[in-house]
Design an enzyme around this catalytic site. Structure first.
Site, PDB file in Angstrom:
ATOM      1  N   ASP A  60      -5.864  -5.911   5.849  1.00  0.00           N
ATOM      2  CA  ASP A  60      -6.731  -5.376   5.233  1.00  0.00           C
ATOM      3  C   ASP A  60      -7.897  -6.773   4.837  1.00  0.00           C
ATOM      4  O   ASP A  60      -9.005  -6.310   5.079  1.00  0.00           O
ATOM      5  CB  ASP A  60      -6.641  -4.555   4.025  1.00  0.00           C
ATOM      6  CG  ASP A  60      -7.773  -4.059   3.379  1.00  0.00           C
ATOM      7  OD1 ASP A  60      -8.668  -3.476   4.114  1.00  0.00           O
ATOM      8  OD2 ASP A  60      -7.634  -3.624   1.960  1.00  0.00           O
ATOM      9  N   LYS A  73       3.016 -14.912   4.048  1.00  0.00           N
ATOM     10  CA  LYS A  73       2.945 -15.849   3.085  1.00  0.00           C
ATOM     11  C   LYS A  73       4.521 -16.113   2.950  1.00  0.00           C
ATOM     12  O   LYS A  73       5.124 -15.812   1.597  1.00  0.00           O
ATOM     13  CB  LYS A  73       2.387 -15.492   1.682  1.00  0.00           C
ATOM     14  CG  LYS A  73       2.216 -16.105   0.739  1.00  0.00           C
ATOM     15  CD  LYS A  73       1.140 -17.455   0.858  1.00  0.00           C
ATOM     16  CE  LYS A  73       1.168 -18.300  -0.218  1.00  0.00           C
ATOM     17  NZ  LYS A  73       0.027 -19.503  -0.202  1.00  0.00           N
ATOM     18  N   ASP A 125     -11.552  -8.201   7.096  1.00  0.00           N
ATOM     19  CA  ASP A 125     -13.002  -8.174   6.455  1.00  0.00           C
ATOM     20  C   ASP A 125     -13.682  -9.571   7.020  1.00  0.00           C
ATOM     21  O   ASP A 125     -14.757  -9.664   7.263  1.00  0.00           O
ATOM     22  CB  ASP A 125     -13.151  -7.988   5.217  1.00  0.00           C
ATOM     23  CG  ASP A 125     -13.406  -6.469   4.742  1.00  0.00           C
ATOM     24  OD1 ASP A 125     -12.637  -5.536   5.487  1.00  0.00           O
ATOM     25  OD2 ASP A 125     -13.968  -6.307   3.576  1.00  0.00           O
ATOM     26  N   TYR A 135       0.720  -1.356  -0.030  1.00  0.00           N
ATOM     27  CA  TYR A 135      -0.005  -0.081  -0.024  1.00  0.00           C
ATOM     28  C   TYR A 135       0.965   1.044  -0.079  1.00  0.00           C
ATOM     29  O   TYR A 135       0.314   2.488   0.053  1.00  0.00           O
ATOM     30  CB  TYR A 135      -1.044  -0.028   1.157  1.00  0.00           C
ATOM     31  CG  TYR A 135      -1.989  -0.902   1.197  1.00  0.00           C
ATOM     32  CD1 TYR A 135      -2.037  -2.120   0.246  1.00  0.00           C
ATOM     33  CD2 TYR A 135      -3.194  -0.719   1.850  1.00  0.00           C
ATOM     34  CE1 TYR A 135      -3.346  -2.962   0.160  1.00  0.00           C
ATOM     35  CE2 TYR A 135      -4.526  -1.694   1.920  1.00  0.00           C
ATOM     36  CZ  TYR A 135      -4.229  -2.574   0.885  1.00  0.00           C
ATOM     37  OH  TYR A 135      -5.137  -3.395   1.020  1.00  0.00           O
ATOM     38  N   ASP A 172      -3.564 -17.859   3.690  1.00  0.00           N
ATOM     39  CA  ASP A 172      -4.439 -18.706   3.138  1.00  0.00           C
ATOM     40  C   ASP A 172      -5.099 -19.770   4.143  1.00  0.00           C
ATOM     41  O   ASP A 172      -6.324 -19.764   4.164  1.00  0.00           O
ATOM     42  CB  ASP A 172      -3.995 -19.489   1.912  1.00  0.00           C
ATOM     43  CG  ASP A 172      -2.573 -19.748   1.801  1.00  0.00           C
ATOM     44  OD1 ASP A 172      -2.041 -19.773   2.924  1.00  0.00           O
ATOM     45  OD2 ASP A 172      -2.343 -20.567   0.794  1.00  0.00           O
TER      46      ASP A 172
HETATM   47  C1  IPM Z   1      -9.897  -0.340   5.246  1.00  0.00           C
HETATM   48  C2  IPM Z   1     -10.101   0.186   3.826  1.00  0.00           C
HETATM   49  C3  IPM Z   1      -8.934   0.809   3.337  1.00  0.00           C
HETATM   50  C4  IPM Z   1      -7.778   0.197   3.474  1.00  0.00           C
HETATM   51  C5  IPM Z   1      -9.171   1.468   1.853  1.00  0.00           C
HETATM   52  C6  IPM Z   1     -10.762   2.309   1.662  1.00  0.00           C
HETATM   53  C7  IPM Z   1      -7.889   2.432   1.301  1.00  0.00           C
HETATM   54  O1  IPM Z   1     -10.377  -0.832   2.998  1.00  0.00           O
HETATM   55  O2  IPM Z   1      -9.716   0.588   6.153  1.00  0.00           O
HETATM   56  O3  IPM Z   1      -9.773  -1.383   5.549  1.00  0.00           O
HETATM   57  O4  IPM Z   1      -7.526  -0.775   2.437  1.00  0.00           O
HETATM   58  O5  IPM Z   1      -7.030   0.295   4.380  1.00  0.00           O
HETATM   59 MN    MN Z   2     -10.431  -2.670   3.955  1.00  0.00          MN
END
Ligand code: IPM
Ligand code: MN
Length: 360
Positions: free
Chosen positions: A248, A190, A252, A138, A224
């Protein structure tokens, strides 16, 4: 009387302002109940400002943020703005420029919250992901050459420094010690493929752990496999440390097992500087202004902010208030439009619980 906490507030796009209102309602209830002072200053950065003025986030604003004790951010992302402009120009810019090198993401399933995993409950789902927040893929290094031609070449460089890795790893070891739960830290990476950058991670992890954290058990999982285990055996995890992009993605997944984006909160921490707190969810543009969105993730982020500001009692009252409202079953479903009440009614319920905690 302690100093007044100065908080910069960026409500942002879409439903960001609605959830920010509720988060600030809770900060207000906590301040009144637990007797601290705070002041906020609101900043209108986001898609609408960009479309109207061309400004994303000027350097001067970031300089201003340095004088605050914390930043609260609602959500960033606008359907009429190309992907990347606001995300990189606001969110990543703040994280990078203020050197918020830890992205702390608790994965905790509260009682009463529906979990998509069969046979798993609050006992099994309670861990924290420490996501490195300033480096990796990133970082923005790389580029596109011969764009639009058959010879197009693009690179996106996974920038990894021993310094950056080591401070993330140390933070995670400290957290595992402080939580005092399993006294365990997983490195998720990884190493079998990213034999350069994740080798740096692996060695930093082992060397720091061996030298300074012999009391913390070190575990390793390929990313993974970790995705599989978050689903099959979330109880195996206590603290997880990982790089920016993997963090990231796996958070989720973590958010889903803790009941969804409606509850997932995060802190972008610079332990020596200014930190920023935000719900993990995005700006959900289609729900904008309807009062349908669940404010709990933003409220939980405000709770993390209070803890960071040194208001431990207020922070635990906010967490307790969220937990008790969720356990009480008054909020029918955490999804947008399915709460059985409006965004501000949900905020009111939690504010009332915070006030009650102060009396009890
Ligand atoms: C998060 C979001 C951000 C990230 C994006 C919007 C840049 O997905 O905070 O997880 O990838 O960090
Ligand atoms: Mn995110």
């Amino acid at each position: 009387m302690s100093a007044t906490h100065q908080i910069a507030v960026i409500p942002g796009d879409g439903i960001g302002p609605e959830v920010t209102d509720e988060a600030m309602k809770i900060v207000d209830a906590a301040a009144e109940t637990f007797g601290f002072n705070y002041e906020t200053q609101s900043y209108g950065f986001g898609g609408d400002m960009y479309l109207a003025t061309g400004d994303v986030l000027p350097d001067s604003a970031v300089e201003e943020f340095r004088s605050f004790n914390a930043i609260f951010l609602g959500a960033i992302g606008h359907p009429d703005v190309a992907p990347g402009i606001l995300e990189k120009g606001i969110l990543l810019k703040i994280r990078f420029d203020l050197d918020q090198y830890i992205n702390l993401r608790p994965i905790k399933l509260y009682p009463g919250v529906p979990c998509p995993l069969a046979d798993k409950g609050p006992e099994e789902i309670d861990f924290v992901v420490v996501r490195e927040n300033t480096e990796g893929i990133y970082s923005g290094a790389g580029g596109i050459q011969y764009k639009g031609t058959p010879q197009e070449v693009s690179t996106q460089i996974h920038v990894t420094t021993r310094f950056g890795v080591e401070r993330a790893v140390r933070y995670a070891f400290e957290l595992a010690r402080k939580r005092d739960k399993m006294k365990q830290l997983h490195l998720v990476a990884k190493t079998n493929v990213l034999t350069f950058v994740h080798d740096t991670w692996q060695r930093a992890f082992d060397e720091v752990g061996e030298a300074d954290y012999p009391d913390i058990q070190r575990e390793y999982a390929h990313v993974d496999a970790a995705c599989m285990w978050f689903v099959k055996n979330p109880e195996w995890f206590d603290v997880v440390v990982t790089d920016n992009q993997l963090g990231d993605i796996i958070t989720d997944l973590g958010a889903v097992i803790q009941g969804g984006m409606g509850v997932a909160a995060s802190g972008n921490l610079n332990p020596e500087g200014v930190s920023m707190f935000e719900p993990i969810h995005g700006s959900a543009p289609r729900y904008t202004g309807q009062g349908k969105i669940n404010p709990i993730a933003a409220i939980a982020a405000a709770g993390m902010m209070l803890d960071h500001l040194g208001e431990a009692k207020a922070a635990s009252a906010v967490e307790g208030a969220v937990a008790s409202v969720l356990a009480g079953g008054k909020i029918a479903d955490l999804g947008a439009g399915r709460m059985g009440m409006s965004t501000s009614e949900a905020g009111n319920l939690i504010a009332a619980e915070v006030r009650r905690a102060g009396k009890g």
